[in-house]
Scaffold this motif. Structure first.
Motif, mmCIF file in Angstrom:
data_model
loop_
_atom_site.group_PDB
_atom_site.id
_atom_site.type_symbol
_atom_site.label_atom_id
_atom_site.label_comp_id
_atom_site.label_asym_id
_atom_site.label_seq_id
_atom_site.Cartn_x
_atom_site.Cartn_y
_atom_site.Cartn_z
ATOM 1 N N GLU A 168 34.088 48.671 42.349
ATOM 2 C CA GLU A 168 35.265 47.911 42.720
ATOM 3 C C GLU A 168 35.592 46.671 41.841
ATOM 4 O O GLU A 168 36.536 46.160 42.663
ATOM 5 C CB GLU A 168 35.075 47.765 44.231
ATOM 6 N N ASP A 170 37.104 46.141 39.307
ATOM 7 C CA ASP A 170 38.614 46.049 38.679
ATOM 8 C C ASP A 170 39.661 46.036 39.968
ATOM 9 O O ASP A 170 40.666 45.220 39.628
ATOM 10 C CB ASP A 170 39.073 47.551 38.053
ATOM 11 N N LYS A 171 39.472 46.524 41.059
ATOM 12 C CA LYS A 171 40.160 46.296 42.181
ATOM 13 C C LYS A 171 40.143 45.041 42.800
ATOM 14 O O LYS A 171 40.984 44.611 43.360
ATOM 15 C CB LYS A 171 39.827 47.416 43.290
ATOM 16 N N GLU A 173 39.588 42.120 41.052
ATOM 17 C CA GLU A 173 40.142 41.185 40.243
ATOM 18 C C GLU A 173 41.766 41.388 40.551
ATOM 19 O O GLU A 173 42.607 40.491 40.374
ATOM 20 C CB GLU A 173 40.025 41.689 38.862
ATOM 21 N N ALA A 174 42.230 42.603 40.940
ATOM 22 C CA ALA A 174 43.678 42.653 41.130
ATOM 23 C C ALA A 174 44.134 42.471 42.663
ATOM 24 O O ALA A 174 45.151 42.055 42.670
ATOM 25 C CB ALA A 174 44.047 44.338 40.999
#
Length: 366
Positions: A168, A170-171, A173-174
């Motif tokens: 998770e 990547d999520k 960081e967003a």
């Protein structure tokens, strides 16, 4: 009970009394891992059932701080009211959470041991403040086991957290650029995954830890053979003393019976093995009363006293055996009224000077 006895000499399982005494002092087998498991279960249940509701309440309470901070009055009265409103909103969110945690914590304790009040635990104990005693607990076998167990738990939780969060990243960081209404549900989902994994592992750990705590608890309360004997004497009484008291009671009963034989109306015999002395006073008792009884030596002594005091002796083996079962100072059963009435009638005829002959009936069998 000697607490300093050689552990190898403590080969006997703890008695029920020792276990009860330990429970009164608050010394019980209890696994903290089961409590931790129930806390995780409570947290998972709350997030699953009330996650959306709690996130909406949190968002509603804090939205003004993020979206319109410039509209917040900064005078004391408005800030006080704002703080009170926030505390009330958060209290509505936190209160059911605390309630569920309390219920689950109590359940974790109750399934291990029945609830009990132990004032011994709340009494001040200076020995617990001793640094030496504290060091002994830390560097004991139990302390080492707890340290290893906690280290394993940290490693497991870390591994689970790593396995869940890495996919998770990547999520995560967003999330910085996303709205709070998206961040909170996402966080709740991640936490539920973590709690689900922890609950599965903690269930196994809790069972193993409880079995170990139970084994260690029973081992600590083991008793030596001498302790078992001493406790038996304490609870049941010294066998020597009990035998002596029983002997004294029998002597008193025997003395009382021998004193009652001269006043008896008749002695019914076996003729040698049993002897039962009956007393009957017309108008004072409904039925003859057993005032003395005995077998063998005691029966012979009853016959001797009866002979000395000219108490009639009648042979009727079945009736003697049947009446021997009657308790002292108790009237004879109604089943034997007829047979005893024949005996008394025979004795009365003898006293009146009649030439009577007594023949026991066959039907007077027990």
């Amino acid at each position: 009970m000697s607490e300093d006895a050689d552990p190898e000499s403590k080969t006997e399982d703890p008695s029920s009394k020792r276990l009860a005494d330990a429970a009164k002092q608050g010394n019980i087998a209890k696994s903290q891992e089961i409590s931790h498991l129930f806390v995780f279960m409570a947290a998972a249940l709350l997030l699953w059932l009330m996650g959306d509701l709690m996130s909406r309440r949190v968002i509603g309470s804090t939205l003004v701080f993020f979206e319109q901070p410039h509209r917040i009055p900064i005078d004391a009265s408005h800030l006080t009211r704002l703080a009170v409103d926030m505390m009330l909103d958060l209290g509505l969110v936190v209160s059911p959470v605390l309630g569920v945690f309390i219920v689950f914590s109590l359940a974790a304790s109750i399934i291990q041991n029945p609830p009990m009040f132990t004032p011994e635990k709340i009494k001040p104990d200076i020995a617990k403040l001793s640094p030496i005693a504290g060091l002994k607990r830390i560097f004991s076998v139990q302390g080492a086991v707890e340290f290893v167990k906690n280290l394993i738990k940290v490693c497991i939780i870390g591994a689970i957290l790593f396995a869940i969060l890495v996919p998770e990243l990547d999520k995560l960081e967003a999330l910085i650029e996303l709205d709070l209404s998206v961040i909170l549900p996402f966080c709740i989902t991640i936490v539920l995954k973590l709690l689900g994994s922890l609950i599965g592992i903690m269930a196994v750990v809790s069972v193993a830890d409880y079995l170990y705590q139970r084994y260690n608890f029973m081992k600590q309360l083991r008793m030596t053979k001498q302790e078992v004997k001493d406790e038996h004497k304490e609870t049941e009484g010294d066998p020597v003393v009990k035998a002596r008291l029983r002997q004294l009671r029998m002597q008193r009963v025997r003395k009382r019976m021998m004193a009652a034989v001269p006043e008896a109306s008749v002695v019914i015999t076996n003729p040698t093995h049993y002897a039962v002395a009956l007393k009957y006073e017309s108008g004072q008792s409904e039925a003859p009363i057993v005032v003395a009884k005995g077998v063998d030596v005691l029966a012979r002594r009853i016959r001797e006293i009866a002979t000395e005091h000219k108490v009639p002796i009648v042979e009727n083996p079945p009736l003697a055996r049947a009446l021997y079962k009657v308790e002292l100072d108790q009237p004879i059963p109604i089943d034997h009224y007829r047979a005893v009435a024949e005996v008394i009638s025979y004795i009365m005829r003898l006293k009146d000077g009649h030439d009577a002959r007594y023949e026991p009936k066959v039907e007077t069998v027990e």
